[in-house]
Design an enzyme around this catalytic site. Sequence first.
Site, PDB file in Angstrom:
ATOM      1  N   ASP A 465      43.872  41.219  44.324  1.00  0.00           N
ATOM      2  CA  ASP A 465      44.832  40.206  44.709  1.00  0.00           C
ATOM      3  C   ASP A 465      44.886  39.210  43.549  1.00  0.00           C
ATOM      4  OD1 ASP A 465      46.386  38.482  46.287  1.00  0.00           O
ATOM      5  OD2 ASP A 465      44.585  37.355  46.807  1.00  0.00           O
ATOM      6  N   LYS A 466      45.898  38.394  43.493  1.00  0.00           N
ATOM      7  CA  LYS A 466      45.941  37.436  42.396  1.00  0.00           C
ATOM      8  C   LYS A 466      45.425  36.066  42.838  1.00  0.00           C
ATOM      9  CE  LYS A 466      49.435  35.156  40.804  1.00  0.00           C
ATOM     10  NZ  LYS A 466      49.083  33.823  40.615  1.00  0.00           N
ATOM     11  N   THR A 754      50.222  41.408  43.924  1.00  0.00           N
ATOM     12  CA  THR A 754      50.389  40.003  44.263  1.00  0.00           C
ATOM     13  C   THR A 754      51.704  39.781  44.973  1.00  0.00           C
ATOM     14  OG1 THR A 754      50.669  37.806  43.346  1.00  0.00           O
ATOM     15  CG2 THR A 754      51.244  39.631  41.918  1.00  0.00           C
TER      16      THR A 754
END
Lengths: 1185, 353
Positions: A465-466, A754
């Site tokens: 995930d960002k 993301t």
Amino acid sequence: MATERPLLDLSPRPPNPAADILKPIPSSRSSRRSRGSRGSLDRITFAPPPTVIRYGSRAESDRANASQKDIPDEDARLVRINDPTGTNEHFEFSGNSIRTAKYSILTFLPRNLFEQFHRVAYIYFLVIAILNQLPQLAVFGRGASILPLAFVLFVTAIKDAYEDYRRHRSDLIENNRTAQVLTAGDFRPKGWKDIRVGEIIKVQSNETLPCDIVLLSTSDPTGVAYVQTINLDGESNLKTRYAKQETLFRTPEKQGLTGLIRCENPNRNIYGFYANMEIDGKRVSLGPSNIILRGCELKNTSWAVGVAVYAGRETKVMLNSSGSPSKRSRLETHMNRETFLLSALLIVLCTLVAVFTGVWLAIHKSELELAQFFRKKNYSNHKGDNYNYYGIGMEVFIRFLMAVIVFQIMIPISLYISMELVRLGQAYFMIQDSNLYDETSHSRFQCRALNINEDLGQIKYVFSDKTGTLTENKMEFQCASISGIDYSNGKASVPDDRGVYSVIVGDQYWRPKMVVKTDPELLKLLRNRRNTEEGRSASNFFFALSACNTIVPLVVDTPDPAQKLIDYQGESPDEQALVYAAAAYGFVLIERTSGHIIIDVLGDRQRFDILGLHEFDSERKRMSVIVGFPDKTVKIFVKGADSSMFGVMEKNLNANIIQATESHLKTYSSVGLRTLVIGMREMNRMEFEEWHSSYEKASTALFGRGSLLKAVAANIESNLSILGASGIEDKLQQGVPEAIESLRQAGIKVWVLTGDKQETAISIGYSCKLLTGEMIQIIINSNSKESCKKSLEEALATTTKLASMPPAAETTATGLGAGRTLALIIDGKSLLYILETELEGELFKVATSCHVVLCCRVAPLQKAGIVALIKKRTDDMTLAIGDGANDVSMIQMADVGIGISGQEGRQAVMASDFAMGQFRFLVPLLFVHGHWNYQRMAYMILYNFYRNSIFVFVLFWYVLYTAFSLTTAITEWSSVLYSVIYTALPTIVIGILDKDLSRKTLLKYPQLYGSGQREERYNLKLFILTMMDSIWQSLAIFFIPYLAYRHSTVDGSSIGDLWTLAVVIMVNIHLGMDVFRWNWVTHVSIWGCIVATFICVIIIDVLPILPGFWAIFHVMATWVFWFCLVAILVAGMIPRFTMKAFSEFFFPSDIQVARELEKFGNINENRVSEVAMSTFSNNQQQSIL
Amino acid sequence: MKNDTGISAARPSAGSGDGNAARRNSNRPKYSRFTQQELPACKPILTPQWVISVFTLIGVIFIPIGVVALLASNDVVEIVDRYEIACVPPNMTHDKIGYIQNPSISKTCTRKLKVPKDMDKPIYVYYQLDNFYQNHRRYVKSRNDQQLRDASKANETSGCDPEKTTADGMPIVPCGLIAWSLFNDTYSFNRGNGEAMIVNKKDISWKSDRDHKFGSDVYPKNFQNGALIGGGKLDPKIRLSEQEDLIVWMRTAALPTFRKLYGRIDVDLKENDIITVALENNYNTYSFGGKKKLVLSTTTWLGGRNSFLGIAYLSVGGLCFFLSTAFTVVSLVKPRTIGDPSYLSWNRNPASQ
């Protein structure tokens, strides 16, 4: 961003009715006078308490599309307020006493046994033990056959009993806590365990809720209660809950209160609650914002009164306290394949014994009656019938079953138990590792799943995930574009005390807790030229920032009595950043109640009424507040994502500004900033009244309230004039670029998934060195299936073109082959057309030939879909790492799920297998612990196969010399103790402690991680080699004494003792030869085990009732014994030692070379290829700053 | 173990909120070399020097031992005489079982043995049985050690099937197949000059067995009274702890071909001496084709005559010498610097282009 997480997620805010704005508003001066405590502020709210209407809730807007339906009676639970007897009359609602303990004294034995026998291993033990109880099959004595099972059961039972005892104790403490419960017209203390559903409970500030209650009233006149849900979901910020206006001013202890709450049956969704309340003939709907759950703490609210709706085990927190996810490790899956082979081998051995028995009996059929050692017939009862002989067929069958019992150890059942212990030990060391301890959040590493430790050593794909994972999710306001002018020089000014804006309250300074860097020009503009056009829009802009949100300011004491800190609490980090920014520019939000806010505007404290609030939802992607100003004007302020905001702007009026803002936005997002656009409009009287009536209508509607409210909001949020846009930086976490570089060197593909915009995603990609300037970017950004297909085909052509070029680019470990690496950037819309269609295969081909894959604007389920894409099509291990609720599906889908215990609550952590504080910990976790765990576990499994099979083979060779009658020269007690005492401890110790390489080396050469990815430590070839080795060693163990003692007077017990000792010493030395690091624990366990074996054998031989009495002393007194022992050990080890020596020297593995490097220093240090850092990405990062 | 229980005690509550800083700081893992897995350790690596010296050392140790063992084995003088066929009267060779089962036929038999080499006293007399599975599962289990030790446990006959009790239910002491099948051939020896050689049958069994395993107050009872006689009878007046033939017999052999000590002759024998053995060929091995041999043997520090250990040590030692040479040669032909990072696979591949 907005698609994936509720950026501006708001709980509903009660607007004051329209009438209020027409009333005189206390001047800011009067409010300043009375400032000092929260209580006094409350007092100054004007005369008649406003009739507060509460609208909407998150759950309702989630349900927006479905019209609000009634809960059918059969699915509902009916709670009569303040009538626990009536409530519980027809329904057996659970009481509030909780029982986390599993057993009582009576049920302990049966239940514990039942649970333990859920394991296949124990069933196997049990079946063998039962078989052994049949008189015809009695191979071992009763005791010896049951002992191992009984031992394991006993140990586990003790462990379970101890844990249960601790649970009993904590249950007792919990159940005996007291709460104020309304009994006979007064609140009186009552034990938690006696609280019943329907009772009215009063909670004081800082108290913990005893059960799930629906709020009736609170100390706040508007019915707000703040709660901290840290025990529930780990989020430390305050959340707001509301009492319904219908109940708000009832004082149940005086007037009494009756009503009926109809709510859904208990479920584990802590973010959902769906109910309605009938009170005074009116029906009021209740949502998740009206309920406070057990385990929450009441904060900043002096009291709250509510009615218990769920109690005890039916509370949401109890329903959520379930076990961790259970996954099975790759190694274990492979191990099962080999276990299957071993079962086949076991059956082969047993069949051989049975067949030989048949042949032998047939040949010697006529001799059996008189042969002294067989004595087929029984003469003691004159009948002369057969004694224990059932004919050849039956004998063969019995012999087969007996062989299964004798050779049972071939299936390494104890391995499963050892593996659990080893994983426990490994988990202990991972948790204790100070390199995985996060200083900032004070969180240790957590092992939630205990059975996939070794998977950490085999990861090939990392899906990350960002926000919150690569970045800190600590938003920092960076720049603003106001009326088309870009103010982004905030970086230039060094913040010092002078720059920090503070509010003077009496003789105290109040200062925002977080310091934001300010742009000097903008500051000047605000201070000196407020009356210019620019100045006005700038102050409107910052007013909007401080007003248009749901942030609650808390005043915190500092050691300095003259100074206090304002801590802005809220659910959205973006909003916090904006409010801090506004404060830094002089718009300090000082107080927020449900009806008004107090803002210190450049030293002038003012009070504004909040007339209406349209919460954020994922369709509109914006929120708005309607503010009544002291000069009786009404303005609406809207903030939201650019895509949704430009649509509702008045385009004709300020086209230039819009254009300029748009270009600024592009710049902002290209340097990785999160952007929001802010707009406003002044509302005239008519407009306001129209809005107000429709707003009221919508919010009192019984059905479809959510969508009605949305329509009202959409109606009013139009024709806005643009104020500007903000850029918030989501800072990269410490060490992220280095971590990604290391992961890439290790041959791990890092994919970033993301919800951000493409530009933001790419820029973050550059700043964390995921993307480099040399990479060729393939961008797939399509709106239809056809165009998707086309771009995929083009991409495929590009990749094949590159693949046809010399292979250099593909194989270099650094992946920086000039211009030949590919990066795939794909957005969620395109994925919509690709995932789960026939295009998936193409995407897979493209994606796997790219070095970097970046998916932007993806929905949570798409994240899981991408992980599934890889899992479905390859055997490679996947790891997903994320921090938010939106990552849960991905974390659960991947082979290994890692949760970052960060800012966004605990949902990701709850769903994860491992949890840690920072992304960069992934490097030590995988390279060090993962590598070790894999290496240890792989070796341990092979060793256990070897250890058990060698023993079986030794038994088997002897059986060939006993007329296949399955006699064992090794005593039955030694057989039983073999895997329990003689050889168990060292393999567990080695499995927990041995390290092939040091942490330093593993981190220095990430490529060493490849050994796990290539399954070098455990594969079929190694298994076969190990088995061959075990056959050779068993031959040496058996036949050296056999040949040495042939035609001698040796008795079975003596030679049996020799075999026992030889096997045990052999397997321990074998283990010792493979140990990489001999520390004192290793020494103690290996030599200790050999000594323990000697002691056990001696103890067995000093019991006069056993046939082997004193044999060990007799045999040890002869030279032949010692000569045999030495010859066995040397002859047995020679093949393995030779193989090891030759292969390690002439065909060294990377690990071998690295070990040598570690030990003999770095003679040729300068030849190590250092990873060239891309200068381009450095430049890129500078341009951001 | 259940996943949720094992580690819960150690599980930190991450993300905890404000307040209670002391608790949060206690969250930090305590540093110790153990918890950080940094215990001082020895890291053995098989360098060529090590490998070569290990092989050489084994060779150097094993070959002399092999030589010594071989010499010791060759010092042993052994006379083995198989007699179970020769002792059957010529008219009974077609029905050996009938011969051995008929008590009216005399079982006495005379054998003449020639001493091949000088034999120093003590000379051990063994009988050797071939193909007699004293390790058969039915057989080894058929005994009761409690009964042998303790006179009060005479009724303890569990496990002794099918020689548990007499036909009228009286317990047999010693019970079980092993005792029942007691070997009962007897030997007496005469020198060529007619001088009798005394066979010393004292102390032929383990002292530990006599002292602790076979009770001094236990006397044989109802022994060998059944329909089928398995072997020797015991004098019911002699306590078990003095029935040394039984004690020796009951230490069951490990392998189907075994020797058991019959007695000792404390006389030196000269080369080419002729010994006349008068034996009673009572024991029935004809029913299953077992062989019986009489063995006279001297002994050395390494036991009886068996050249296997010597040969084994010589071959292992020789193999190690060979391996050590082989390793030396190969490492000279194909040398490698220990700890050279250029051997790392990722440093090797680019170079090959």
